[in-house]
Design an enzyme around this catalytic site. Structure first.
Site, mmCIF file in Angstrom:
data_model
loop_
_atom_site.group_PDB
_atom_site.id
_atom_site.type_symbol
_atom_site.label_atom_id
_atom_site.label_comp_id
_atom_site.label_asym_id
_atom_site.label_seq_id
_atom_site.Cartn_x
_atom_site.Cartn_y
_atom_site.Cartn_z
ATOM 1 N N SER A 147 69.094 6.431 47.831
ATOM 2 C CA SER A 147 67.757 6.803 47.345
ATOM 3 C C SER A 147 67.598 8.319 47.387
ATOM 4 O O SER A 147 66.569 8.856 46.985
ATOM 5 C CB SER A 147 66.666 6.128 48.192
ATOM 6 O OG SER A 147 66.890 6.343 49.571
ATOM 7 N N ASN B 79 63.614 2.179 59.290
ATOM 8 C CA ASN B 79 62.550 1.328 58.744
ATOM 9 C C ASN B 79 61.152 1.862 59.055
ATOM 10 O O ASN B 79 60.276 1.874 58.194
ATOM 11 C CB ASN B 79 62.702 -0.110 59.264
ATOM 12 C CG ASN B 79 64.017 -0.725 58.813
ATOM 13 O OD1 ASN B 79 64.702 -0.162 57.960
ATOM 14 N ND2 ASN B 79 64.378 -1.854 59.384
ATOM 15 N N THR C 219 27.146 -0.136 20.564
ATOM 16 C CA THR C 219 27.778 -1.333 21.122
ATOM 17 C C THR C 219 28.610 -1.870 19.973
ATOM 18 O O THR C 219 28.229 -1.709 18.813
ATOM 19 C CB THR C 219 26.748 -2.380 21.593
ATOM 20 O OG1 THR C 219 26.008 -2.820 20.455
ATOM 21 C CG2 THR C 219 25.775 -1.823 22.627
ATOM 22 N N HIS C 220 29.751 -2.468 20.283
ATOM 23 C CA HIS C 220 30.693 -2.942 19.248
ATOM 24 C C HIS C 220 31.114 -1.816 18.299
ATOM 25 O O HIS C 220 31.409 -2.063 17.139
ATOM 26 C CB HIS C 220 30.096 -4.094 18.426
ATOM 27 C CG HIS C 220 29.463 -5.165 19.257
ATOM 28 N ND1 HIS C 220 30.159 -6.284 19.690
ATOM 29 C CD2 HIS C 220 28.214 -5.288 19.766
ATOM 30 C CE1 HIS C 220 29.351 -7.054 20.409
ATOM 31 N NE2 HIS C 220 28.164 -6.460 20.484
ATOM 32 N N SER D 182 50.611 19.684 13.252
ATOM 33 C CA SER D 182 51.619 18.800 12.677
ATOM 34 C C SER D 182 52.783 19.652 12.207
ATOM 35 O O SER D 182 52.602 20.795 11.782
ATOM 36 C CB SER D 182 50.986 18.040 11.509
ATOM 37 O OG SER D 182 51.988 17.640 10.599
ATOM 38 N N LYS E 174 46.591 20.317 9.685
ATOM 39 C CA LYS E 174 46.201 19.379 10.745
ATOM 40 C C LYS E 174 46.057 19.986 12.128
ATOM 41 O O LYS E 174 46.782 20.887 12.525
ATOM 42 C CB LYS E 174 47.218 18.232 10.825
ATOM 43 C CG LYS E 174 47.067 17.291 9.639
ATOM 44 C CD LYS E 174 47.603 15.929 9.972
ATOM 45 C CE LYS E 174 46.645 15.192 10.885
ATOM 46 N NZ LYS E 174 47.198 13.930 11.338
ATOM 47 N N ASN F 20 45.739 18.175 15.826
ATOM 48 C CA ASN F 20 45.827 16.823 16.404
ATOM 49 C C ASN F 20 45.357 16.776 17.860
ATOM 50 O O ASN F 20 45.622 17.695 18.631
ATOM 51 C CB ASN F 20 47.264 16.314 16.332
ATOM 52 C CG ASN F 20 47.724 16.087 14.903
ATOM 53 O OD1 ASN F 20 46.904 15.783 14.035
ATOM 54 N ND2 ASN F 20 49.003 16.254 14.661
ATOM 55 N N GLU G 9 45.411 11.672 23.355
ATOM 56 C CA GLU G 9 46.332 10.595 22.962
ATOM 57 C C GLU G 9 47.371 10.349 24.050
ATOM 58 O O GLU G 9 47.679 9.214 24.406
ATOM 59 C CB GLU G 9 47.037 10.946 21.650
ATOM 60 C CG GLU G 9 46.118 10.818 20.444
ATOM 61 C CD GLU G 9 46.781 11.298 19.160
ATOM 62 O OE1 GLU G 9 46.644 10.607 18.160
ATOM 63 O OE2 GLU G 9 47.432 12.359 19.167
ATOM 64 N N TYR H 58 61.820 -5.505 56.854
ATOM 65 C CA TYR H 58 62.340 -4.612 55.824
ATOM 66 C C TYR H 58 63.442 -5.303 55.017
ATOM 67 O O TYR H 58 64.294 -6.005 55.564
ATOM 68 C CB TYR H 58 62.906 -3.323 56.461
ATOM 69 C CG TYR H 58 63.487 -2.385 55.420
ATOM 70 C CD1 TYR H 58 62.666 -1.511 54.719
ATOM 71 C CD2 TYR H 58 64.852 -2.415 55.109
ATOM 72 C CE1 TYR H 58 63.179 -0.680 53.732
ATOM 73 C CE2 TYR H 58 65.379 -1.581 54.121
ATOM 74 C CZ TYR H 58 64.532 -0.720 53.436
ATOM 75 O OH TYR H 58 65.050 0.093 52.458
ATOM 76 N N LYS I 268 59.463 3.778 45.724
ATOM 77 C CA LYS I 268 59.060 5.182 45.677
ATOM 78 C C LYS I 268 58.906 5.807 44.290
ATOM 79 O O LYS I 268 57.941 6.538 44.032
ATOM 80 C CB LYS I 268 60.047 6.025 46.506
ATOM 81 C CG LYS I 268 59.791 5.871 48.006
ATOM 82 C CD LYS I 268 60.822 6.540 48.850
ATOM 83 C CE LYS I 268 61.974 5.642 49.206
ATOM 84 N NZ LYS I 268 61.650 4.367 49.878
HETATM 85 N N1 ARG Z 1 66.385 4.533 51.908
HETATM 86 C C1 ARG Z 1 65.657 3.470 52.496
HETATM 87 C C2 ARG Z 1 64.379 3.230 51.705
HETATM 88 O O1 ARG Z 1 64.011 4.064 50.953
HETATM 89 C C3 ARG Z 1 65.320 3.790 53.911
HETATM 90 C C4 ARG Z 1 65.255 2.656 54.856
HETATM 91 C C5 ARG Z 1 66.558 2.025 55.037
HETATM 92 N N2 ARG Z 1 66.630 1.134 56.108
HETATM 93 C C6 ARG Z 1 67.652 0.329 56.212
HETATM 94 N N3 ARG Z 1 67.679 -0.411 57.247
HETATM 95 N N4 ARG Z 1 68.588 0.271 55.318
HETATM 96 O O2 ARG Z 1 63.763 2.205 51.798
#
Ligand code: ARG
Length: 463
Positions: A23, A110, A155-156, A277, A283, A285, A290, A317, A325
């Site tokens: 990650s 965790n 309305t509408h 444009s 134009k 825009n 949007e 976990y 994330k």
């Molecule tokens: N990189 C993990 C996450 O974003 C961190 C936690 C990992 N814990 C584990 N026991 N593998 O969730």
């Protein structure tokens, strides 16, 4: 690749696994939260006699040095380190030796990731809120100068009754106020510290979770560790809150797009927030509203994605949760940028009062007022008044005039009880200003609402 944590798994991992499992490419964004959390954890371990003075000072200065290197761009991130937690801990150990290995006492990744991510969400909850307060200030400013600017309320998407533009802006102020309150309540609900929960069951070390909670600005530690390491409700909260916010932004955007079309011509967005444009030189825009409307889709997707990730997970976990994330980062960045640009676009737009007033003369906007007149002055039952007014509107259509411009004689032919004063009631501005009930559109009532919102904004500024 040399691994910081190679316990049960002794064979070298494949490069493919490293890429799949990591990650780090996205959670490096959490480096400041990770370091802040580690310093608080080490400070607590020291206060509990688990680390001695020099160990604490080595850990803290090592972590500060790492933060500096990351900020300067000289820190080397290696995909094999898996995540930001391992990357920082490995570097710390290389930097200060065996003491670095003591930092992870009474902690697991965790609870560490639950902490870092929660700190990020809490910080950004406050950032979105403060951006929203700036948006509210601009809406209030527009409202203050438009209490007498009449436009057709719809309305509408059909002309209904005349309202003033300030009143329309205050409707959006009300929506964004609820958004602000949603961010505030989520902040309070989630302001509890996960650190010290360890892997899932707590720890035998004599830690002090109250202390880390206090050091990190949380209200208190969480109650149950099994829940804490499994919980991502705080992430769902911000995703939902941003989704509702973007719904409101999208509705306003839709109106800005309509209003800036030649069919409406109610507003112009300033050139600095419009685009041209590539082929049609004439134009201009409305790309900003949007895009705001379009980005709403992605933000909803991020909410649904995390709900789906979480729905089948057993406690505690599971690695699935690493997928929590990117969507949150994306929604937060989208929200911050969206509110900022919407604020700027509104602040620089031009309101075409004449066009709005002119549009009110289409669609017989004072028809309800005529029916109300027949009830009040002629003592007619409302349904009869409604029917006669309908017939008068048909006559006005035939004569190709708006009801507000229909000669009184024509009306008298349908309802002999009508006096000359009916003209006043058909006047559009009179119609708007007659709606004095609380929360209504009359200029006097709109001014009360403006005063209310101004006091509310001032109280927010004092917080
Ligand atoms: N990189 C993990 C996450 O974003 C961190 C936690 C990992 N814990 C584990 N026991 N593998 O969730």
């Amino acid at each position: 690749m040399a691994k910081l944590a190679s316990g049960r798994v002794t064979e070298q991992s494949s490069e493919l696994l490293d890429r799949f499992n990591a990650s780090l490419p996205f959670d490096r964004k959490l480096y400041a939260e990770d370091i802040r959390g580690s310093i608080a954890h080490a400070t607590m371990l020291h206060a509990q006699g688990i680390l001695n003075d020099s160990e604490l000072s080595d850990i803290v200065s090592g972590l500060q040095q790492i933060e500096k290197e990351i900020e300067e761009g000289s820190f080397s991130f290696e995909i094999g380190d898996e995540d930001i937690h391992m990357a920082i801990e490995k570097c710390l150990t290389e930097m200060i030796g065996d003491t670095g290995k003591k930092l992870h006492t009474a902690r697991s990744r965790n609870d560490q990731v639950a902490l870092d991510f929660r700190l990020y969400v809490q910080k950004n909850t406050l950032r979105v809120k403060s951006q929203l307060l700036k948006l509210e200030a601009v809406l209030l400013k527009i409202a203050k100068s438009n209490t007498d600017t009449m436009l057709p309320g719809m309305t509408h998407l059909q002309h209904a009754q005349p309202i003033n533009f300030a009143y329309h802006m205050l409707a959006y102020m009300s929506m964004f106020k609820r958004d602000i309150e949603r961010f505030e309540s989520a902040y309070l609900r989630n302001n509890y510290s996960p650190i010290g929960c360890a892997a899932l069951a707590g720890t035998p070390h004599p830690i002090d979770r109250e202390k880390t909670a206090e050091l990190l600005g949380f209200e208190a530690p969480t109650i149950n560790c099994l829940d804490t390491v499994s919980d991502r409700d705080f992430a769902l909260d911000i995703l939902y809150n941003i989704s509702v916010l973007m719904t409101h932004i999208s509705r306003l955007s839709e109106e800005l797009i309509l209003w800036s079309s030649s069919e409406f011509g109610f507003i112009s967005l300033s050139d600095s927030y419009s685009t041209s444009s590539s082929i049609m030189p004439q134009k201009k825009n409305p790309d900003v509203p949007e895009l705001l409307r379009g980005k709403t889709g992605r933000v909803y997707g991020n909410l649904i994605a995390l709900l789906t990730v979480l729905k089948g997970l057993p406690l505690a976990y599971n690695k699935d949760m690493q997928e929590d994330k990117e969507g949150v980062f994306d929604s937060v960045e989208t929200a911050l940028l969206s509110v900022e640009i919407l604020t700027a676009a509104l602040d620089t737009m031009t309101v075409h009062r004449e066009k709005m007033a002119q549009a009110c003369r289409q669609g017989h906007l004072s028809a309800t007022d005529l029916a109300d007149y027949l009830v009040q002055k002629c003592g007619m039952p409302f349904r009869d008044a409604y029917k006669i007014t309908g017939a008068i509107v048909v006559e006005a259509e035939k004569m190709e005039v708006d009801l507000s411009e229909l000669p009184v004689e024509v009306i008298k032919a349908f309802a002999p009880c009508v006096g000359d004063d009916v003209e006043t009631f058909l006047d559009l501005r009179h119609s708007m200003n007659a709606r004095t009930s609380q929360g209504g559109t009359a200029t006097t009532e709109t001014e009360h609402q403006i005063a209310w919102f101004a006091a509310w904004l001032e109280s927010k500024a004092r917080e």
